[in-house]
Design a protein around this motif. Structure first.
Motif, short mmCIF file in Angstrom:
data_model
loop_
_atom_site.label_atom_id
_atom_site.label_comp_id
_atom_site.label_asym_id
_atom_site.label_seq_id
_atom_site.Cartn_x
_atom_site.Cartn_y
_atom_site.Cartn_z
N GLY A 296 87.95 -18.68 11.00
CA GLY A 296 87.76 -20.07 11.41
C GLY A 296 87.94 -21.07 10.29
O GLY A 296 87.56 -22.24 10.42
N ILE A 297 88.53 -20.62 9.17
CA ILE A 297 88.70 -21.51 8.01
C ILE A 297 89.92 -22.40 8.19
O ILE A 297 89.89 -23.60 7.92
N PHE A 298 91.03 -21.80 8.65
CA PHE A 298 92.22 -22.57 9.00
C PHE A 298 92.37 -22.57 10.53
O PHE A 298 92.08 -21.57 11.19
N THR A 319 88.44 -30.18 3.85
CA THR A 319 87.91 -29.67 5.12
C THR A 319 87.90 -28.15 5.14
O THR A 319 86.92 -27.51 5.54
N VAL A 320 89.00 -27.55 4.70
CA VAL A 320 89.10 -26.09 4.66
C VAL A 320 88.03 -25.49 3.75
O VAL A 320 87.35 -24.51 4.12
N LEU A 321 87.83 -26.07 2.57
CA LEU A 321 86.87 -25.50 1.62
C LEU A 321 85.43 -25.71 2.08
O LEU A 321 84.57 -24.85 1.84
N VAL A 322 85.15 -26.82 2.72
CA VAL A 322 83.80 -27.04 3.27
C VAL A 322 83.51 -26.01 4.35
O VAL A 322 82.40 -25.46 4.42
N ARG A 323 84.51 -25.72 5.20
CA ARG A 323 84.33 -24.66 6.20
C ARG A 323 84.13 -23.30 5.53
O ARG A 323 83.26 -22.52 5.90
N ASN A 328 77.16 -28.21 4.34
CA ASN A 328 76.75 -29.07 5.44
C ASN A 328 76.33 -30.44 4.96
O ASN A 328 75.94 -30.62 3.80
N ILE A 329 76.38 -31.40 5.88
CA ILE A 329 75.89 -32.74 5.58
C ILE A 329 74.37 -32.70 5.45
O ILE A 329 73.68 -32.14 6.29
N LYS A 352 82.13 -36.02 3.91
CA LYS A 352 80.75 -36.42 3.60
C LYS A 352 79.97 -35.24 3.03
O LYS A 352 79.21 -35.39 2.06
N ALA A 353 80.15 -34.07 3.62
CA ALA A 353 79.47 -32.87 3.12
C ALA A 353 79.91 -32.54 1.70
O ALA A 353 79.09 -32.16 0.85
N ALA A 354 81.20 -32.69 1.43
CA ALA A 354 81.72 -32.39 0.10
C ALA A 354 81.15 -33.35 -0.94
O ALA A 354 80.81 -32.95 -2.06
#
Length: 398
Positions: A296-298, A319-323, A328-329, A352-354
Motif C-alpha cells: 500500500g506504499i505506492f 506521501t510515499v515515505l509517510v505511508r 501520522n498527523i 502535514k504529518a511529515a
C-alpha cells in the motif's frame, strides 16, 4: 541448498524458563522500554544471546512481553525464514521431578495452552505480526516429522542487511482455560530463529570497497551536502551506484528508482506474480514495485498505470515515505509554506504529518515546491532521517 550455503546456516537461540505454581487470577505483563530486553548477535557460524526472561509464577490468563534485537554481524545479508521452539518439560511431585517426554500427553497440553505472538519492527515500534498461535505450532525436535517448527509464509520472510538489525516483540500468554494438568510443570523453552545466509548479488567485484570507502569510489559525493546520508545508505546497502561509478545525487529520481529505494529501506523482498499495473515495468525494479504496491506504499495513477520512468514529485515522494514509515498527523494545523496552495489535496495530510514529525522543513525561502521533481540527494536525506542514521544533517532544508 548446496554445501557452501549449508556451511553458513545458523540459528539464533535464547531461552525462557517458565515455572507454573498455584493458579491465581492475576495477570502478569512486562512492558517494553526504550531498549531491547535481549540482543542476539549473528556471526555466520553461530550466535550469542541471553535468556529472554526468567522464571516466575504463571497462572491462567498470565502474560509476559519482551523484545529481542537480532544484530547481523555477518559479512553478508541474512534471511529469516522460520521459527521454532524446543521445550524441556518436567513435572514436580514433591521433591522429585519427572521429565516429560514429547510422547506424553502433558507435553502437548502444555504447548497448546501457552500462546505466543511475535511481531517485527524497527526502533522498538512493532507493526507486522509474524506469528500468532501457540508453542505447539512452533515445536521443533530434530529428526521428528511431527515437530518441524514453523515456516514463515513467503510474504513474511525478511532479510537483515549486514551490520544492521531487526527487532522482534514476543508476547507469551497462558490460556485462561488452562486446567489443573498444568500445575507443577517446569519448562525450559528455547526460542529458535533459523537464519540462512542470503548473499546479495554482487554488481561489481569491488563492491565491498565501494561500501567501505564510498567517497573515494564515488567521486561525485565528496563534499556534497548530503554526503553523510549517502555514505550511511551505501553502508546499509539501501542505495547502490550506477555502473559508471557515480551516485548522481543531484539528478531527479524516477518512480521506479524511488520504489526500489523505499523497498530496500523497509527490507521488503522482491515479489513475483501478477503485475498490478497495465504499463511495462523495468525488470530491475519490477519485483520491488510489486512489493511496495502490495504494502500500500505506492498506488499508481488513474488507468492503473505506474509510469516508472517519470520523475517523482516532491509531494508524491513525501506521501510515499509517510505511508511507508507510518507517520501520522499529531494535530490539525495549517501549513506555513508560501506555496501551500499548490499542494494537491491528496497530499495535504501526508505533508502535514511529515512537517509535524520533522521529516521535512522546506526551502530557505519558506516554499515546499510540491510539484517540482525531487532529487536523489533530497530523497536520500529524508530516508536517512526516517531510519535514524544521523541525528543532525547539514543543509537539510530541502
Amino acid at each position: 541448498m548446496n554445501n557452501s550455503r549449508m556451511r553458513y546456516a545458523v540459528a539464533v537461540c535464547a531461552t525462557i524458563s517458565i515455572l507454573i505454581f498455584v493458579f491465581n487470577s492475576n495477570t502478569i505483563l512486562l512492558a517494553t522500554n526504550g531498549n531491547p530486553d535481549v540482543i542476539l548477535n549473528v556471526f555466520g557460524q553461530g550466535s550469542t544471546g541471553k535468556a529472554i526472561f526468567g522464571g516466575g509464577i504463571w497462572a491462567p490468563g498470565g502474560s509476559k512481553t519482551g523484545t529481542m534485537r537480532i544484530l547481523n554481524n555477518y559479512g553478508e545479508r541474512v534471511r529469516v525464514e522460520n521459527f521454532g521452539i524446543k521445550i524441556d518439560l518436567e513435572k514436580a511431585d514433591g521433591l522429585v521431578s519427572e521429565k516429560i517426554s514429547p510422547e506424553n500427553s502433558l507435553y502437548d497440553i502444555f504447548a497448546k495452552n501457552m500462546k505466543l505472538t511475535i511481531k517485527k519492527g524497527r526502533f522498538l515500534v512493532f507493526t507486522e505480526t509474524l506469528f500468532n498461535g501457540s508453542f505447539y505450532d512452533l515445536l521443533y525436535i530434530e529428526g521428528n516429522e511431527r515437530y518441524r517448527g514453523y515456516g514463515l509464509p513467503d510474504s513474511l520472510k525478511f532479510n537483515i542487511p549486514k551490520n544492521d538489525y531487526t527487532d522482534l516483540e514476543y508476547s507469551v500468554h497462558m490460556d485462561e482455560n488452562a486446567g489443573n494438568d498444568m500445575q507443577g510443570l517446569k519448562a525450559t523453552v528455547a526460542f529458535l530463529v533459523n537464519i540462512n545466509e542470503n548473499p546479495v548479488i554482487r554488481e561489481r567485484e569491488d563492491e565491498e570497497e565501494l561500501v567501505e570507502e564510498p567517497i573515494e569510489q564515488y567521486p561525485d559525493i565528496g563534499g556534497h551536502w548530503a554526503q553523510d546520508c549517502i555514505t550511511a545508505l551505501l553502508q546499509h546497502e539501501i542505495i547502490r551506484g550506477y555502473p559508471d561509478g557515480t551516485i548522481k545525487p543531484d539528478n531527479f529520481i524516477t518512480r521506479a528508482e524511488a520504489a526500489v529505494l523505499v523497498a530496500r529501506a523497509l527490507n521488503l523482498d522482491e515479489q513475483q506474480g501478477d503485475i498490478p499495473y497495465q504499463d511495462t515495468l523495468p525488470a530491475w525494479a519490477k519485483g520491488y514495485i510489486i512489493s511496495a504496491t502490495k504494502k500500500g506504499i505506492f498506488k499508481g495513477y488513474p488507468g492503473n498505470v505506474f509510469k516508472p520512468q517519470n520523475n517523482i514529485t516532491r509531494e508524491e515522494m513525501i506521501t510515499v515515505l509517510v505511508r511507508a514509515f507510518e507517520k501520522n498527523i499529531q494535530k490539525d494545523e495549517e501549513l506555513s509554506f508560501k506555496d501551500k496552495d499548490q499542494i494537491g489535496p491528496w497530499a495535504l495530510e501526508p505533508i502535514k504529518a511529515a512537517v509535524q514529525n520533522q521529516i521535512i522543513t522546506g526551502y530557505s525561502d519558506n516554499k515546499l515546491r510540491p510539484k517540482d521533481s525531487i532529487t536523489r540527494a533530497e530523497t536520500f536525506t529524508i530516508i536517512c532521517k526516517l531510519l535514524g542514521y544521523h541525528q543532525q544533517h547539514i543543509n537539510t532544508d530541502r
